[in-house]
Design an enzyme around this catalytic site. Structure first.
Site, mmCIF file in Angstrom:
data_model
loop_
_atom_site.group_PDB
_atom_site.id
_atom_site.type_symbol
_atom_site.label_atom_id
_atom_site.label_comp_id
_atom_site.label_asym_id
_atom_site.label_seq_id
_atom_site.Cartn_x
_atom_site.Cartn_y
_atom_site.Cartn_z
ATOM 1 N N HIS A 121 3.327 -10.121 -0.982
ATOM 2 C CA HIS A 121 4.508 -9.824 -0.160
ATOM 3 C C HIS A 121 4.594 -10.897 0.923
ATOM 4 C CE1 HIS A 121 6.694 -7.598 3.009
ATOM 5 N NE2 HIS A 121 7.138 -6.794 2.068
ATOM 6 N N ASP A 198 -4.493 -6.370 1.451
ATOM 7 C CA ASP A 198 -3.250 -5.725 1.867
ATOM 8 C C ASP A 198 -3.092 -4.467 1.006
ATOM 9 O OD1 ASP A 198 -0.658 -4.847 2.030
ATOM 10 O OD2 ASP A 198 0.271 -6.816 1.776
ATOM 11 N N GLN A 201 0.687 -1.080 -0.702
ATOM 12 C CA GLN A 201 1.210 -0.409 -1.910
ATOM 13 C C GLN A 201 0.142 0.400 -2.639
ATOM 14 O OE1 GLN A 201 4.293 -0.100 -2.849
ATOM 15 N NE2 GLN A 201 5.175 -1.509 -1.363
ATOM 16 N N LYS A 224 4.230 4.390 4.003
ATOM 17 C CA LYS A 224 4.174 4.343 2.528
ATOM 18 C C LYS A 224 3.489 5.599 1.985
ATOM 19 C CE LYS A 224 5.200 -0.235 2.256
ATOM 20 N NZ LYS A 224 6.550 -0.695 2.010
ATOM 21 N N CYS A 362 10.970 -8.855 -1.017
ATOM 22 C CA CYS A 362 10.116 -9.600 -0.069
ATOM 23 C C CYS A 362 8.941 -10.245 -0.805
ATOM 24 C CB CYS A 362 9.605 -8.718 1.070
ATOM 25 S SG CYS A 362 10.901 -7.945 2.011
HETATM 26 N N1 C6P Z 1 6.966 -3.507 1.219
HETATM 27 C C1 C6P Z 1 8.775 -2.905 -0.274
HETATM 28 O O1 C6P Z 1 9.901 -2.451 -0.501
HETATM 29 P P1 C6P Z 1 5.394 -3.053 6.622
HETATM 30 O O2 C6P Z 1 6.833 -3.437 6.574
HETATM 31 O O3 C6P Z 1 4.634 -3.826 7.668
HETATM 32 O O4 C6P Z 1 5.158 -1.577 6.696
HETATM 33 O O5 C6P Z 1 4.788 -3.463 5.181
HETATM 34 C C2 C6P Z 1 4.912 -4.781 4.716
HETATM 35 C C3 C6P Z 1 4.327 -4.902 3.356
HETATM 36 C C4 C6P Z 1 3.167 -5.626 3.181
HETATM 37 N N2 C6P Z 1 2.562 -5.723 1.994
HETATM 38 C C5 C6P Z 1 3.055 -5.124 0.900
HETATM 39 C C6 C6P Z 1 2.325 -5.238 -0.404
HETATM 40 C C7 C6P Z 1 4.240 -4.383 1.003
HETATM 41 O O6 C6P Z 1 4.735 -3.802 -0.081
HETATM 42 C C8 C6P Z 1 4.903 -4.277 2.250
HETATM 43 C C9 C6P Z 1 6.201 -3.540 2.386
HETATM 44 C C10 C6P Z 1 8.214 -2.787 1.134
HETATM 45 O O7 C6P Z 1 8.096 -3.419 -1.149
HETATM 46 C C11 C6P Z 1 9.222 -3.150 2.162
HETATM 47 S S1 C6P Z 1 9.584 -4.865 2.177
#
Ligand code: C6P
Length: 404
Positions: A121, A198, A201, A224, A362
């Protein structure tokens, strides 16, 4: 066995209508929905406890502090961290990664190499590019294969004594691939490189044991996994967090302040400057309680059945291409149908009350790898049903009649 009707009754949003239809929410990888058990904790906080924490002698402040620190312990226990102070409460995955990237500025030089994977991401790409710009370190990329798995042979070749830090997602948001993080951690440690995983997910589907993984840093977001937005976690091994400089300066992160010199608070407060998202932290703990009351094995088994059912049905659609067919996948399906633009398909599904995400998610490098502008992504949670998948498939068929 999951009692999905009982579970759905916990989520008020699931009974709302969208465009005159019953909502089908298949955008769980973007954010999950919130059960009453978590909403009530937030309402209770503002109704009964609202006050600033770690500061007051008065009762409200003490009760709010207790609730916040109890949540930290719940998070520690859930992820099996050794100590509560290894859990830093942040605004979410993105902030957690930026905190580490900022901290390593002073430890890197132009001879060093950092490694990410090709399926990250943007939150796990851009902060490291910024760190490389500041330090002169080099960013290497572990390539992926056409089935959406990482090329581990290439990883072995890229690893060397210059590798200082490795950053990989536990699960890809665009493809659902579950990466072999234990193998990655062991191999990186063989070269004394540190590993940040990370887990944004992964955590809705998998309960990671951080001590068993021996991971150096692990990050995730509460939203999430049935918690609120704007709160998340950075786990770090205590000895590593202690040597990192603070991320932000301000109240709460200090031990003493004079105009001549400031000394910093111990962990975790050194990294928690300013008034945090107090209700969010407490609700993060409640969200973990909720998910644990269902059980992660039960969740994973049911979601896997949804994934198989939907994948089989989608494969019968003429012209469909699914991106990401790793043997180990969470309940995420990214796909396109022929030349139809994902946005067009997503918009028609929305008219039918079905929420999916369309675009690059993203994760633009993943789209570039497959030479596509984006995909339609359906991502399931344990509160989704087989009937909703039937409506989704029927919705796609209807959209195709309009778009073809
Ligand atoms: N992915 C998706 O629709 P935040 O925004 O900080 O809570 O998470 C960011 C993020 C980082 N790593 C991974 C693997 C992610 O999937 C995400 C967030 C969402 O896939 C929103 S872009």
């Amino acid at each position: 066995m999951i009692d999905v009707n009982k579970i759905r009754a916990d989520f008020p949003i699931l009974s709302r209508k969208v465009n005159g239809q019953d909502l089908v929410y298949f955008d769980n990888a973007a954010t999950s929905q919130t059960p009453n058990q978590v909403i009530e904790v937030i309402v209770d906080y503002y109704s009964r406890l609202n006050s600033n924490i770690h500061r007051g002698v008065h009762k409200l402040s003490q009760e709010a502090t207790d609730a916040y620190e109890t949540a930290r312990i719940k998070i520690q226990k859930h992820f099996n961290a050794a100590e509560p102070y290894e859990i830093i409460l942040t605004a979410g995955t993105t902030e957690s990664i930026n905190l580490i990237a900022s901290g390593y500025t002073k430890f890197l030089n132009p001879k060093d190499e950092l490694m990410i994977s090709a399926m990250e991401h943007h939150s796990n790409i851009v902060p490291w590019q910024m760190l490389c710009e500041k330090t002169g370190a080099h960013l290497k990329v572990i390539p992926m294969k056409l089935d959406g798995t990482l090329n581990m042979e290439a990883f072995d070749k890229l690893l060397n004594s210059k590798t200082k830090l490795v950053f990989v997602n536990h699960v890809s948001n665009a493809l659902g691939t579950v990466n072999p993080i234990k193998e990655i951690i062991n191999k990186a440690h063989g070269y004394e490189a540190l590993v940040l995983i990370d887990g944004a997910q992964a955590c809705p589907h998998i309960k990671p044991d951080l001590q068993a993984l021996d991971v150096d840093f692990y990050v995730t977001s509460a939203h999430k996994l049935c918690g609120p937005t704007g709160v998340g976690m950075l786990y770090g091994k205590a000895e590593l967090l202690k040597e990192l400089p603070p991320y932000q300066g301000g109240g709460e992160m200090i031990a003493t302040v004079t105009f001549e010199k400031t000394t910093y608070a111990d962990l975790p407060h050194k990294f928690e400057a300013g008034t945090p998202n107090i209700s969010g932290g407490i609700a993060f703990g409640a969200a973990l309680d909720y998910m644990n009351s269902i059980g992660f094995d039960t969740i994973a088994k049911y979601e896997n059945e949804l994934l198989t059912y939907c994948t089989d049905a989608l494969k019968k659609i003429d012209g469909i291409k699914i991106y990401g067919e790793a043997p180990d996948k969470t309940a995420v399906i990214s796909f396109n149908v022929g030349e139809i633009h994902p946005y067009d398909l997503g918009s028609i599904l929305d008219q039918l009350g079905i929420a999916v995400r369309t675009g690059h998610h993203c994760a633009q490098p993943v789209m570039d790898f497959f030479e596509i502008p984006g995909t339609v992504r359906a991502s399931f949670s344990f509160y989704n049903t087989f009937e909703e998948i039937d409506r989704f498939i029927a919705g796609i068929q209807k959209a195709l009649l309009m778009l073809r």
